[in-house]
Design a protein around this motif. Structure first.
Motif, PDB file in Angstrom:
ATOM      1  N   GLU A   1       0.856  -1.259  -0.301  1.00  0.00           N
ATOM      2  CA  GLU A   1       0.011   0.071   0.008  1.00  0.00           C
ATOM      3  C   GLU A   1       0.546   1.051  -0.193  1.00  0.00           C
ATOM      4  O   GLU A   1       1.467   0.783   1.338  1.00  0.00           O
ATOM      5  CB  GLU A   1      -1.096  -0.002   1.200  1.00  0.00           C
ATOM      6  CG  GLU A   1      -1.948   0.910   0.886  1.00  0.00           C
ATOM      7  CD  GLU A   1      -2.866   0.923   2.537  1.00  0.00           C
ATOM      8  OE1 GLU A   1      -4.062   1.839   2.172  1.00  0.00           O
ATOM      9  OE2 GLU A   1      -3.134   0.572   3.007  1.00  0.00           O
ATOM     10  N   ARG A  43      -2.948   3.861  -2.499  1.00  0.00           N
ATOM     11  CA  ARG A  43      -3.145   2.970  -4.024  1.00  0.00           C
ATOM     12  C   ARG A  43      -2.469   1.821  -3.332  1.00  0.00           C
ATOM     13  O   ARG A  43      -1.482   1.395  -2.977  1.00  0.00           O
ATOM     14  CB  ARG A  43      -2.673   3.584  -5.303  1.00  0.00           C
ATOM     15  CG  ARG A  43      -3.433   4.620  -5.265  1.00  0.00           C
ATOM     16  CD  ARG A  43      -2.599   5.194  -6.304  1.00  0.00           C
ATOM     17  NE  ARG A  43      -3.134   6.084  -7.084  1.00  0.00           N
ATOM     18  CZ  ARG A  43      -3.399   6.911  -8.367  1.00  0.00           C
ATOM     19  NH1 ARG A  43      -1.689   5.899  -9.683  1.00  0.00           N
ATOM     20  NH2 ARG A  43      -3.730   7.220  -8.979  1.00  0.00           N
ATOM     21  N   PHE A  44      -2.501   0.752  -4.023  1.00  0.00           N
ATOM     22  CA  PHE A  44      -1.852  -0.911  -3.502  1.00  0.00           C
ATOM     23  C   PHE A  44      -0.868  -0.866  -5.197  1.00  0.00           C
ATOM     24  O   PHE A  44      -1.155  -1.164  -6.562  1.00  0.00           O
ATOM     25  CB  PHE A  44      -3.032  -2.288  -3.501  1.00  0.00           C
ATOM     26  CG  PHE A  44      -3.810  -1.934  -1.800  1.00  0.00           C
ATOM     27  CD1 PHE A  44      -2.506  -3.402  -1.208  1.00  0.00           C
ATOM     28  CD2 PHE A  44      -4.313  -1.926  -1.912  1.00  0.00           C
ATOM     29  CE1 PHE A  44      -2.846  -2.856  -0.216  1.00  0.00           C
ATOM     30  CE2 PHE A  44      -5.394  -1.213  -0.964  1.00  0.00           C
ATOM     31  CZ  PHE A  44      -4.439  -2.472   0.661  1.00  0.00           C
TER      32      PHE A  44
END
Length: 90
Positions: free
Chosen positions: A40, A44-45
């Motif tokens: 992360e 966002r990943f």
């Protein structure tokens, strides 16, 4: 040079599994059993292949020239010489 963003899609199964698009598998060198990391960053990943280099990559970097092939007889002789030196009376 402009960075062109490509959108590739995967579908989530009822069991929580996804398929990785073929283009991504090729670029990351993924095969069955490969481990992916989910990181992360700022909400966002980012998904990446675990570990940057394989054992084979590291071996090629450390030993760029492959060893000269030797016969079983040459290997046996080298072992005999080593054992004679190791166990020689001093």
């Amino acid at each position: 040079m402009a960075h062109i963003m490509t959108t590739l899609k995967s579908r989530l199964t009822a069991q929580g599994q996804i398929s990785v698009p073929a283009e991504v598998r090729r670029k990351l060198g993924l095969s069955a059993g490969s481990v992916l990391e989910w990181i992360e960053e700022d909400g966002r990943f980012v998904v990446r292949r675990e570990g940057k280099y394989t054992f084979e990559d590291m071996h090629k970097a450390l030993f760029p020239t492959p060893p000269k092939p030797i016969s079983v007889e040459e290997m046996d002789e080298a072992i005999r010489k080593h054992l004679r030196r190791k166990h020689a009376r001093r």
